[in-house]
Motif scaffolding. Structure first.
Motif, PDB file in Angstrom:
ATOM      1  N   LYS A   1      -3.402   4.431  -1.160  1.00 52.95           N
ATOM      2  CA  LYS A   1      -3.154   5.401  -0.087  1.00 52.95           C
ATOM      3  C   LYS A   1      -1.767   6.014  -0.202  1.00 52.95           C
ATOM      4  N   LYS A   2      -0.787   5.189  -0.523  1.00 44.63           N
ATOM      5  CA  LYS A   2       0.573   5.701  -0.670  1.00 44.63           C
ATOM      6  C   LYS A   2       0.685   6.634  -1.871  1.00 44.63           C
TER       7      LYS A   2
ATOM      8  N   LEU B   1      -5.424  -1.338  -1.609  1.00 41.33           N
ATOM      9  CA  LEU B   1      -5.778  -0.224  -0.718  1.00 41.33           C
ATOM     10  C   LEU B   1      -4.518   0.514  -0.272  1.00 41.33           C
ATOM     11  N   ARG B   2      -3.531  -0.235   0.147  1.00 43.01           N
ATOM     12  CA  ARG B   2      -2.289   0.352   0.626  1.00 43.01           C
ATOM     13  C   ARG B   2      -1.586   1.126  -0.491  1.00 43.01           C
ATOM     14  N   ASP B   3      -1.551   0.547  -1.674  1.00 46.75           N
ATOM     15  CA  ASP B   3      -0.893   1.205  -2.806  1.00 46.75           C
ATOM     16  C   ASP B   3      -1.563   2.534  -3.157  1.00 46.75           C
TER      17      ASP B   3
ATOM     18  N   MET C   1      -3.995  -5.450  -0.811  1.00 45.52           N
ATOM     19  CA  MET C   1      -2.803  -4.608  -0.902  1.00 45.52           C
ATOM     20  C   MET C   1      -3.035  -3.410  -1.819  1.00 45.52           C
TER      21      MET C   1
END
Length: 67
Positions: A47-48, A43-45, A41
């Protein structure tokens, strides 16, 4: 990192933050490829966060202010 916190920063600080986040994303992708990534997760954080910084930079370009 919240957008309101980012809006208080200067243009140079935002550009440095974007550079740092991109470097962190690069490292995370390597960890993912070698199965060493503990929290996918993250990675997602990251990117955001990059998207938030880029959005604020673009808003300032359209507005014409370089706070």
């Amino acid at each position: 990192m919240k957008a309101s916190d980012l809006r208080e920063r200067t243009q140079a600080e935002l550009e440095k933050e974007e550079k740092d986040l991109k470097a962190e994303l690069f490292k995370l992708r390597f960890q993912l490829a070698t199965n060493q990534l503990e929290n996918p997760m993250k990675l997602r954080d990251v990117k955001k966060s990059i998207a938030r910084v880029k959005t604020i930079i673009r808003e300032r370009q359209l507005k014409g202010t370089d706070k």
